[in-house]
Design a protein around this motif. Sequence first.
Motif, PDB file in Angstrom:
ATOM      1  N   LYS A   1       6.663  -5.649  -1.522  1.00 54.92           N
ATOM      2  CA  LYS A   1       7.138  -4.806  -2.630  1.00 54.92           C
ATOM      3  C   LYS A   1       7.180  -5.608  -3.921  1.00 54.92           C
ATOM      4  CE  LYS A   1      12.157  -4.988  -2.258  1.00 54.92           C
ATOM      5  NZ  LYS A   1      13.373  -4.232  -2.003  1.00 54.92           N
ATOM      6  N   GLN A   2       7.335  -6.921  -3.826  1.00 51.75           N
ATOM      7  CA  GLN A   2       7.315  -7.751  -5.027  1.00 51.75           C
ATOM      8  C   GLN A   2       5.932  -7.694  -5.686  1.00 51.75           C
ATOM      9  OE1 GLN A   2       8.437  -8.846  -2.034  1.00 51.75           O
ATOM     10  NE2 GLN A   2      10.611  -9.114  -2.415  1.00 51.75           N
ATOM     11  N   TYR A   3       4.878  -7.737  -4.863  1.00 49.14           N
ATOM     12  CA  TYR A   3       3.525  -7.682  -5.418  1.00 49.14           C
ATOM     13  C   TYR A   3       3.272  -6.312  -6.049  1.00 49.14           C
ATOM     14  CZ  TYR A   3      -1.496  -8.042  -5.957  1.00 49.14           C
ATOM     15  OH  TYR A   3      -2.762  -8.056  -6.487  1.00 49.14           O
ATOM     16  N   LEU A   4       3.673  -5.248  -5.355  1.00 52.22           N
ATOM     17  CA  LEU A   4       3.497  -3.908  -5.904  1.00 52.22           C
ATOM     18  C   LEU A   4       4.257  -3.760  -7.221  1.00 52.22           C
ATOM     19  CD1 LEU A   4       2.346  -1.078  -5.773  1.00 52.22           C
ATOM     20  CD2 LEU A   4       4.264  -0.432  -4.287  1.00 52.22           C
TER      21      LEU A   4
ATOM     22  N   ASP B   1       4.460   5.828 -12.379  1.00 49.66           N
ATOM     23  CA  ASP B   1       4.808   7.219 -12.691  1.00 49.66           C
ATOM     24  C   ASP B   1       4.559   8.121 -11.485  1.00 49.66           C
ATOM     25  OD1 ASP B   1       5.456   6.435 -15.262  1.00 49.66           O
ATOM     26  OD2 ASP B   1       3.628   7.246 -16.177  1.00 49.66           O
ATOM     27  N   GLU B   2       3.433   7.934 -10.827  1.00 52.40           N
ATOM     28  CA  GLU B   2       3.099   8.756  -9.656  1.00 52.40           C
ATOM     29  C   GLU B   2       4.090   8.510  -8.517  1.00 52.40           C
ATOM     30  OE1 GLU B   2       1.183  11.671  -7.610  1.00 52.40           O
ATOM     31  OE2 GLU B   2       0.722  11.071  -9.676  1.00 52.40           O
ATOM     32  N   ARG B   3       4.432   7.242  -8.278  1.00 53.87           N
ATOM     33  CA  ARG B   3       5.389   6.908  -7.218  1.00 53.87           C
ATOM     34  C   ARG B   3       6.749   7.527  -7.513  1.00 53.87           C
ATOM     35  NH1 ARG B   3       9.261   3.303  -6.916  1.00 53.87           N
ATOM     36  NH2 ARG B   3       8.554   2.056  -8.681  1.00 53.87           N
ATOM     37  N   LEU B   4       7.208   7.409  -8.754  1.00 58.20           N
ATOM     38  CA  LEU B   4       8.510   7.966  -9.116  1.00 58.20           C
ATOM     39  C   LEU B   4       8.497   9.497  -9.065  1.00 58.20           C
ATOM     40  CD1 LEU B   4       9.469   5.562 -12.035  1.00 58.20           C
ATOM     41  CD2 LEU B   4      10.365   5.580  -9.690  1.00 58.20           C
ATOM     42  N   ASP B   5       7.372  10.107  -9.464  1.00 57.78           N
ATOM     43  CA  ASP B   5       7.257  11.572  -9.372  1.00 57.78           C
ATOM     44  C   ASP B   5       7.399  12.047  -7.932  1.00 57.78           C
ATOM     45  OD1 ASP B   5       6.921  11.829 -12.087  1.00 57.78           O
ATOM     46  OD2 ASP B   5       4.746  12.152 -11.993  1.00 57.78           O
TER      47      ASP B   5
ATOM     48  N   THR C   1      10.072   4.916  -2.937  1.00 57.93           N
ATOM     49  CA  THR C   1      10.515   3.579  -3.324  1.00 57.93           C
ATOM     50  C   THR C   1       9.338   2.611  -3.312  1.00 57.93           C
ATOM     51  OG1 THR C   1      11.003   2.897  -1.060  1.00 57.93           O
ATOM     52  CG2 THR C   1      12.793   3.984  -2.303  1.00 57.93           C
ATOM     53  N   LEU C   2       9.536   1.480  -3.989  1.00 58.69           N
ATOM     54  CA  LEU C   2       8.544   0.411  -3.935  1.00 58.69           C
ATOM     55  C   LEU C   2       8.305  -0.010  -2.493  1.00 58.69           C
ATOM     56  CD1 LEU C   2       9.569  -1.988  -6.849  1.00 58.69           C
ATOM     57  CD2 LEU C   2       7.310  -0.984  -6.523  1.00 58.69           C
ATOM     58  N   ASP C   3       9.390  -0.152  -1.750  1.00 59.67           N
ATOM     59  CA  ASP C   3       9.299  -0.588  -0.356  1.00 59.67           C
ATOM     60  C   ASP C   3       8.475   0.384   0.477  1.00 59.67           C
ATOM     61  OD1 ASP C   3      10.076  -2.556   1.631  1.00 59.67           O
ATOM     62  OD2 ASP C   3      11.303  -0.950   2.505  1.00 59.67           O
ATOM     63  N   ASP C   4       8.703   1.666   0.295  1.00 62.77           N
ATOM     64  CA  ASP C   4       7.986   2.691   1.049  1.00 62.77           C
ATOM     65  C   ASP C   4       6.479   2.606   0.810  1.00 62.77           C
ATOM     66  OD1 ASP C   4       7.392   5.144   2.466  1.00 62.77           O
ATOM     67  OD2 ASP C   4       7.462   6.187   0.547  1.00 62.77           O
ATOM     68  N   VAL C   5       6.078   2.553  -0.438  1.00 68.78           N
ATOM     69  CA  VAL C   5       4.654   2.516  -0.765  1.00 68.78           C
ATOM     70  C   VAL C   5       4.050   1.177  -0.360  1.00 68.78           C
ATOM     71  CG1 VAL C   5       2.957   2.658  -2.638  1.00 68.78           C
ATOM     72  CG2 VAL C   5       4.929   4.210  -2.610  1.00 68.78           C
ATOM     73  N   ALA C   6       4.757   0.088  -0.605  1.00 67.90           N
ATOM     74  CA  ALA C   6       4.247  -1.238  -0.240  1.00 67.90           C
ATOM     75  C   ALA C   6       4.006  -1.338   1.266  1.00 67.90           C
ATOM     76  CB  ALA C   6       5.224  -2.314  -0.706  1.00 67.90           C
ATOM     77  N   ARG C   7       4.925  -0.802   2.048  1.00 74.00           N
ATOM     78  CA  ARG C   7       4.738  -0.812   3.511  1.00 74.00           C
ATOM     79  C   ARG C   7       3.523   0.005   3.922  1.00 74.00           C
ATOM     80  NH1 ARG C   7       9.579  -2.155   6.885  1.00 74.00           N
ATOM     81  NH2 ARG C   7      11.191  -2.735   5.406  1.00 74.00           N
ATOM     82  N   ALA C   8       3.330   1.154   3.282  1.00 68.38           N
ATOM     83  CA  ALA C   8       2.183   2.010   3.603  1.00 68.38           C
ATOM     84  C   ALA C   8       0.862   1.306   3.292  1.00 68.38           C
ATOM     85  CB  ALA C   8       2.275   3.329   2.841  1.00 68.38           C
ATOM     86  N   VAL C   9       0.884   0.448   2.283  1.00 68.45           N
ATOM     87  CA  VAL C   9      -0.325  -0.264   1.871  1.00 68.45           C
ATOM     88  C   VAL C   9      -0.490  -1.563   2.646  1.00 68.45           C
ATOM     89  CG1 VAL C   9      -1.448  -1.406  -0.090  1.00 68.45           C
ATOM     90  CG2 VAL C   9      -0.254   0.751  -0.415  1.00 68.45           C
TER      91      VAL C   9
ATOM     92  N   ALA D   1      -2.136   5.618  -0.489  1.00 64.32           N
ATOM     93  CA  ALA D   1      -0.748   5.728  -0.044  1.00 64.32           C
ATOM     94  C   ALA D   1       0.017   6.772  -0.860  1.00 64.32           C
ATOM     95  CB  ALA D   1      -0.049   4.371  -0.143  1.00 64.32           C
ATOM     96  N   LEU D   2      -0.382   6.950  -2.114  1.00 69.55           N
ATOM     97  CA  LEU D   2       0.278   7.919  -2.986  1.00 69.55           C
ATOM     98  C   LEU D   2      -0.392   9.292  -2.934  1.00 69.55           C
ATOM     99  CD1 LEU D   2       0.854   5.634  -6.101  1.00 69.55           C
ATOM    100  CD2 LEU D   2       2.616   6.522  -4.553  1.00 69.55           C
ATOM    101  N   GLY D   3      -1.506   9.395  -2.218  1.00 74.28           N
ATOM    102  CA  GLY D   3      -2.239  10.660  -2.190  1.00 74.28           C
ATOM    103  C   GLY D   3      -2.877  10.967  -3.530  1.00 74.28           C
ATOM    104  N   LEU D   4      -3.194   9.918  -4.274  1.00 74.38           N
ATOM    105  CA  LEU D   4      -3.774  10.041  -5.608  1.00 74.38           C
ATOM    106  C   LEU D   4      -5.243   9.641  -5.531  1.00 74.38           C
ATOM    107  CD1 LEU D   4      -3.320  10.332  -8.760  1.00 74.38           C
ATOM    108  CD2 LEU D   4      -2.858   7.871  -8.736  1.00 74.38           C
ATOM    109  N   PRO D   5      -6.162  10.586  -5.706  1.00 76.02           N
ATOM    110  CA  PRO D   5      -7.580  10.207  -5.685  1.00 76.02           C
ATOM    111  C   PRO D   5      -7.864   9.147  -6.746  1.00 76.02           C
ATOM    112  CG  PRO D   5      -7.333  12.598  -5.619  1.00 76.02           C
ATOM    113  CD  PRO D   5      -5.985  12.025  -5.915  1.00 76.02           C
TER     114      PRO D   5
END
Length: 118
Positions: free
Chosen positions: A56-59, A36-40, A44-52, A80-84
């Motif tokens: 993206k399959q694991y994410l 939900d946070e990523r979509l908000d 993309t899955l790829d964007d967040v997975a790369r940052a971590v 990566a999401l800026g979510l504490p």
Amino acid sequence: MVIDIRTRRAGKERDPAIPDGPDPLLRTVYGEILRDERLDQDRTLDDVARAVGMSKQYLSEVERGRKEPSSEMLHSVCDALGLPIEHLLTRAVRRITASRRIATRGSAGTPRVQLLAA
């Protein structure tokens, strides 16, 4: 309880909005919140997975509650999401608490009844 006014009989049809069975697994709740946070954030899955630094399959598996990430991995995804991380934990508690309330009572605190009409 479900009352079908077409037949005027009580039935045991399951309302998909009400959880059936035990509480959801914590990994499932965490995954839903992270998705939900990523979509908000329109990411993309790829964007967040790369940052971590994960695939993206694991994410995707984490978001769907199929993988149980380590606390370090959860912390990295939250960063990566800026979510504490404490917001993830708080939101998880709220969702589980809400799912328990919905499963046992309607929103007004009375037994939940659903009427079905033709």
